[in-house]
Design an enzyme around this catalytic site. Structure first.
Site, mmCIF file in Angstrom:
data_model
loop_
_atom_site.group_PDB
_atom_site.id
_atom_site.type_symbol
_atom_site.label_atom_id
_atom_site.label_comp_id
_atom_site.label_asym_id
_atom_site.label_seq_id
_atom_site.Cartn_x
_atom_site.Cartn_y
_atom_site.Cartn_z
ATOM 1 N N ASP A 99 -2.732 4.559 16.482
ATOM 2 C CA ASP A 99 -1.952 3.790 15.522
ATOM 3 C C ASP A 99 -2.567 3.989 14.140
ATOM 4 O OD1 ASP A 99 -0.330 1.919 14.213
ATOM 5 O OD2 ASP A 99 -1.617 0.245 14.757
ATOM 6 N N ASP A 101 -2.054 2.848 10.288
ATOM 7 C CA ASP A 101 -1.386 1.813 9.509
ATOM 8 C C ASP A 101 -2.090 1.698 8.164
ATOM 9 O OD1 ASP A 101 -0.585 -0.792 8.462
ATOM 10 O OD2 ASP A 101 0.182 -1.240 10.455
ATOM 11 N N ASP A 279 -6.540 2.742 14.396
ATOM 12 C CA ASP A 279 -6.857 1.394 14.873
ATOM 13 C C ASP A 279 -7.466 1.503 16.267
ATOM 14 O OD1 ASP A 279 -6.928 -1.220 15.821
ATOM 15 O OD2 ASP A 279 -4.985 -1.761 14.958
#
Length: 375
Positions: A99, A101, A279
């Site tokens: 992930d 972000d 992440d």
């Protein structure tokens, strides 16, 4: 002047318009019958999970009938994904998922659109401080938006991750599923049998590798007359090769002899330029629920579109993820407003006319509006 619509009511209306036209080709879930699905709905709290479907057509019918605000599926494979008890599901493996972000990446654009408020002293401002600049409290509430710079930075991060996965870890881009997260970044799924049974510790080691954690110049170099040089004369692959290339840039030599502290400095530059901000919690979780590809994000109205590597490199991201592109809305902000959202410059304007997708994004993401009129 029309009343500002209820985000729940208007959101469900638009999401219904999207989901009623979902096709079988929009469902991209491998090992479909072994996945758990989960949904949250407009006007409800919490999540409905432990749901399984016998075939993709059943999922499509569910999306059309219930119009979820958020739709997820498991990165894990289960023998009985619909079982209510996790142990009864019987875990069979999980994809390796990353992930990315921009919440975890410092970008200058946050000064233009991210609002913060200190719960301790009442100070507020724009940007992304870790603590209140006035009183030092970490009790800071944040309201984040996304803009073109955010997505450009996230895209570059994904491409750097793909380079690491291909060149260092030996995965093929044909084994990767890349999707827009629906909000402020991307998800990269590695879907190959070799990763399915990796333990959490093994996945953490991979995270550490792509983030450049644990690298030490003392392990990469050897002491020699006049200082230190690279320890091995081997093909310049992986982090070893990256350090060698940055050493060449700094010193102009393919085999520099410099101090250990200089090597450590070069290593830190290499990591800062080429490591990937993923992440960790998402990657090491072997029972993670993640956004369903091609579903809509309930806080943005944007689509979790699928990208090939070539599309990620060459296409306009916004053109792929915007859904409600017809029509315009005149709106007015209450108080201060972000200066930039999505692919639109708002500037200092508090009252303006925007495309429907941008107005819906602002409404769903909690903008304080005193006017919302269709043109």
């Amino acid at each position: 002047m029309s009343k500002v619509p209820d985000p729940v009511t208007l959101g469900k209306k638009y999401f219904h318009m999207y989901y009623k036209d979902v096709k079988l080709s929009d469902v991209y879930v491998t090992s479909f019958v072994n996945r758990e699905f989960a949904f949250s709905y407009f006007g409800e709290r919490g999540m409905h999970r432990h749901i399984s479907f016998a075939k993709p057509e059943d999922l499509i019918e569910h999306l059309r009938m219930t119009v979820p605000r958020h739709a997820y599926y498991s990165t894990a494979y289960y023998r009985d994904p619909g079982a209510k008890n996790m142990d009864e599901k019987v875990w069979l493996g999980a994809d390796l998922v990353f992930d990315i972000d921009v919440d975890h990446i410092e970008t200058p654009c946050k000064e233009l659109h991210d609002k913060w408020f200190c719960k301790s002293c009442g100070a507020s401002g724009w940007g992304n401080p870790s603590a209140c600049p006035r009183c030092g409290s970490e009790a800071v509430e944040k309201h984040a938006w996304v803009c073109g710079t955010c997505i450009s930075v996230a895209r570059d991060e994904v491409l750097r991750l793909i380079d690491l996965l291909e060149m260092d870890l030996g995965f093929s881009r044909r084994e990767l599923l890349i999707t827009f997260s629906g909000h402020r970044g991307f998800h990269v799924h590695v879907e190959t049998p070799e990763v399915k049974e990796l333990s959490q510790d093994a996945r953490r080691e991979i995270v550490d590798y792509v983030k450049g954690i644990g690298l030490d110049a003392r392990l990469l170099t050897a002491k020699t007359k006049g200082g230190h040089r690279l320890r091995y004369q081997v093909p310049l692959l992986g982090w070893y090769g990256r350090v060698a290339r940055w050493a060449l840039i700094k010193t102009g030599s393919e085999d520099p002899v410099i101090s250990l502290s200089e090597w450590q400095s070069i290593l830190e530059v290499s990591v800062s330029r080429e490591a990937v901000a993923v992440d960790e919690k998402v990657t090491i979780d072997t029972k993670r629920l993640i956004r369903l590809p091609n579903s809509l994000h309930g806080k943005t109205g944007l689509k979790a579109a699928i990208f090939t590597v070539q599309e990620l490199e060459n296409s306009n991201i916004w053109d792929r993820v915007k859904v409600f592109t017809k029509g315009e809305v005149s709106l007015r902000f209450e108080g201060e407003a972000p200066k930039r959202v999505l692919d639109i410059e708002l500037g200092e304007n508090r009252e303006l006319t925007l495309p429907t997708y941008a107005a819906l994004y602002l409404l769903l993401n909690g903008a304080k509006l005193s006017k919302f009129e269709y043109r």
